[in-house]
Design an enzyme around this catalytic site. Structure first.
Site, PDB file in Angstrom:
ATOM      1  N   ASN A  94     -10.211  -6.888   8.208  1.00 62.18           N
ATOM      2  CA  ASN A  94      -9.344  -5.828   8.730  1.00 62.18           C
ATOM      3  C   ASN A  94      -9.050  -6.077  10.208  1.00 62.18           C
ATOM      4  OD1 ASN A  94      -7.880  -3.533   9.190  1.00 62.18           O
ATOM      5  ND2 ASN A  94      -9.380  -2.131   8.288  1.00 62.18           N
ATOM      6  N   GLU A  96     -14.463  -5.215   2.701  1.00 63.85           N
ATOM      7  CA  GLU A  96     -13.749  -5.274   3.984  1.00 63.85           C
ATOM      8  C   GLU A  96     -14.721  -5.510   5.131  1.00 63.85           C
ATOM      9  OE1 GLU A  96     -10.602  -2.340   4.816  1.00 63.85           O
ATOM     10  OE2 GLU A  96     -11.744  -1.880   6.629  1.00 63.85           O
ATOM     11  N   LYS A  98       0.836   4.597   1.097  1.00 67.24           N
ATOM     12  CA  LYS A  98       0.066   5.217   2.192  1.00 67.24           C
ATOM     13  C   LYS A  98       0.918   6.341   2.776  1.00 67.24           C
ATOM     14  CE  LYS A  98      -2.043   3.544   6.528  1.00 67.24           C
ATOM     15  NZ  LYS A  98      -2.135   2.405   7.456  1.00 67.24           N
ATOM     16  N   GLU A 112      -5.828  -7.914   6.356  1.00 68.65           N
ATOM     17  CA  GLU A 112      -5.502  -6.496   6.244  1.00 68.65           C
ATOM     18  C   GLU A 112      -5.065  -5.915   7.591  1.00 68.65           C
ATOM     19  OE1 GLU A 112      -9.385  -5.562   3.382  1.00 68.65           O
ATOM     20  OE2 GLU A 112      -8.735  -4.113   4.874  1.00 68.65           O
ATOM     21  N   SER A 113      -4.053  -5.087   7.556  1.00 65.21           N
ATOM     22  CA  SER A 113      -3.633  -4.223   8.662  1.00 65.21           C
ATOM     23  C   SER A 113      -2.851  -4.959   9.758  1.00 65.21           C
ATOM     24  CB  SER A 113      -4.811  -3.509   9.354  1.00 65.21           C
ATOM     25  OG  SER A 113      -5.520  -2.706   8.458  1.00 65.21           O
ATOM     26  N   GLU A 144       0.812  -1.224   0.000  1.00 66.09           N
ATOM     27  CA  GLU A 144       0.000   0.000   0.000  1.00 66.09           C
ATOM     28  C   GLU A 144       0.843   1.270   0.000  1.00 66.09           C
ATOM     29  OE1 GLU A 144      -4.020   0.206   1.709  1.00 66.09           O
ATOM     30  OE2 GLU A 144      -3.018   1.254   3.347  1.00 66.09           O
ATOM     31  N   LYS A 158      -7.849   2.603  -2.593  1.00 67.69           N
ATOM     32  CA  LYS A 158      -8.180   2.567  -1.166  1.00 67.69           C
ATOM     33  C   LYS A 158      -8.791   3.904  -0.779  1.00 67.69           C
ATOM     34  CE  LYS A 158      -7.306  -0.152   1.842  1.00 67.69           C
ATOM     35  NZ  LYS A 158      -6.450  -0.036   2.996  1.00 67.69           N
TER      36      LYS A 158
HETATM   37  O1  LIG Z   1      -4.291   3.179   8.986  1.00 68.96           O
HETATM   38  C1  LIG Z   1      -4.955   3.939   9.710  1.00 68.96           C
HETATM   39  O2  LIG Z   1      -4.452   4.667  10.578  1.00 68.96           O
HETATM   40  C2  LIG Z   1      -6.439   4.008   9.557  1.00 68.96           C
HETATM   41  C3  LIG Z   1      -7.154   4.842  10.386  1.00 68.96           C
HETATM   42  C4  LIG Z   1      -8.522   4.945  10.245  1.00 68.96           C
HETATM   43  C5  LIG Z   1      -9.180   4.218   9.283  1.00 68.96           C
HETATM   44  C6  LIG Z   1      -8.478   3.384   8.440  1.00 68.96           C
HETATM   45  C7  LIG Z   1      -7.115   3.267   8.569  1.00 68.96           C
HETATM   46  N1  LIG Z   1      -6.384   2.440   7.740  1.00 68.96           N
HETATM   47  C8  LIG Z   1      -6.919   1.899   6.535  1.00 68.96           C
HETATM   48  C9  LIG Z   1      -6.320   0.643   6.095  1.00 68.96           C
HETATM   49  O3  LIG Z   1      -7.087  -0.146   5.587  1.00 68.96           O
HETATM   50  C10 LIG Z   1      -4.863   0.376   6.169  1.00 68.96           C
HETATM   51  O4  LIG Z   1      -4.219   1.423   5.531  1.00 68.96           O
HETATM   52  C11 LIG Z   1      -4.428  -0.914   5.507  1.00 68.96           C
HETATM   53  O5  LIG Z   1      -5.185  -1.998   5.923  1.00 68.96           O
HETATM   54  C12 LIG Z   1      -2.940  -1.171   5.825  1.00 68.96           C
HETATM   55  O6  LIG Z   1      -2.771  -1.239   7.234  1.00 68.96           O
HETATM   56  P1  LIG Z   1      -1.321  -1.210   7.894  1.00 68.96           P
HETATM   57  O7  LIG Z   1      -0.509  -2.294   7.233  1.00 68.96           O
HETATM   58  O8  LIG Z   1      -1.551  -1.491   9.344  1.00 68.96           O
HETATM   59  O9  LIG Z   1      -0.770   0.131   7.630  1.00 68.96           O
END
Ligand SMILES: O=C(O)c1ccccc1NCC(=O)[C@H](O)[C@H](O)COP(=O)(O)O
Length: 276
Positions: free
Chosen positions: A182, A161, A57, A212-213, A55, A116
């Site tokens: 997520n 999601e 980001k 995810e995440s 991603e 996204k």
């Molecule tokens: O990433 C955040 O801080 C966030 C805050 C509020 C709503 C959504 C958020 N993230 C969206 C996502 O889906 C993530 O960017 C994505 O899953 C990647 O997650 P990560 O690997 O933990 O950065």
């Protein structure tokens, strides 16, 4: 629209700006000839790579500071690291994304690109072409089936999601074929990899399942794969430092572990060899 009173203030703010953008409208209807996401995952698997959606980001409500590098260079670096697909934030206010960034990235790479964003209305689907769009079950509520159809009518593949079993049931009822679980709880913004582990067993086999995440290391990647993930969506852990090396470490998570196991088995076998 679902009741969002239990959401973290940052998420309420994200949704408020998403609704404002939806009200702006005014763009032509998008028609997409998408790059096949499932085929991209299958190619990665065949090549010994963990299928990773890396991603782009630049920042987020839970990240300190922002990454100002050229997003196209970052995206190319992720593909060089073995990413099967990319995710590009287009949410401008809280994540530093833009539709222009997505267009430039999609033109520069040949892997599928996920848009996204926080889509809450059909008009938002026409902001930009991408291979995949995200629909977040919690935010679209009863509108999920209609938005899924509207996205598919435009040619998009859709990643739905979810965060719990009830949302998963709604996604399956609506006909989702790609489901992302997520690990980030949007009420508290806390991340817990057990979320994926508790929801994944309920996902039908014919659904492509994305974790995810919160995936921060090769060990986390292996943990999500062991729990049933067909692919992983990773942002922060890739954006923090050398994106090519970070992506490579995750896409190689399983291959490197089996090489390490082979090496340790050889080392253990040596004394036996010398004693015979
Ligand atoms: O990433 C955040 O801080 C966030 C805050 C509020 C709503 C959504 C958020 N993230 C969206 C996502 O889906 C993530 O960017 C994505 O899953 C990647 O997650 P990560 O690997 O933990 O950065």
């Amino acid at each position: 629209m679902e009741d969002d009173s239990a959401l973290a203030p940052a998420v309420e703010s994200i949704l408020a700006t998403a609704r404002e953008r939806a009200a702006e409208g005014g763009t032509d209807r998008v028609a997409v000839d998408p790059r096949d996401l499932r085929a991209a995952f299958d190619r990665a698997e065949a090549d010994g790579r963990v299928p990773v959606i890396a991603e782009v980001k630049p920042t987020s409500p839970t990240t300190e500071g922002s990454r100002e590098d050229d997003p196209v260079a970052l995206a190319e670096g992720m593909v060089a690291g073995g990413a099967a697909a990319l995710s590009v934030l287009t949410e401008p206010e809280h994540f530093g994304g833009s539709v222009d960034t997505l267009e430039r990235v999609r033109e520069a790479v040949d892997v599928p690109v996920l848009r996204k964003d926080f889509v809450v209305a059909e008009s938002q689907l026409d902001a930009v072409a991408s291979d995949v769009v995200l629909l977040i079950a919690r935010f679209v509520g009863d509108d999920l089936p209609a938005l899924l159809d509207a996205a598919r009518d435009r040619g998009f593949q859709v990643l739905v999601e979810v965060h719990d079993r009830a949302e998963l049931a709604a996604a399956i009822d609506a006909g989702a074929t790609f489901v992302g679980v997520n690990n980030r709880d949007l009420a508290k913004l806390e991340v817990d990899l057990e979320t994926f582990e508790s929801v994944a067993p309920e996902v039908p086999d014919d659904v492509t399942l994305v974790a995810e995440s919160g995936i921060g290391s090769p060990a986390d990647a292996r943990r999500m794969r062991a729990a049933g993930a067909d692919a992983l969506l990773v942002g922060s852990a890739i954006m923090d430092g050398d994106v090519t090396a970070n992506t490579h470490a995750l896409t190689r998570a399983e291959a490197d572990e089996s090489e390490e196991t082979d090496e340790s088995e050889e080392t253990e076998a040596d004394p036996t060899e010398t004693s015979t």
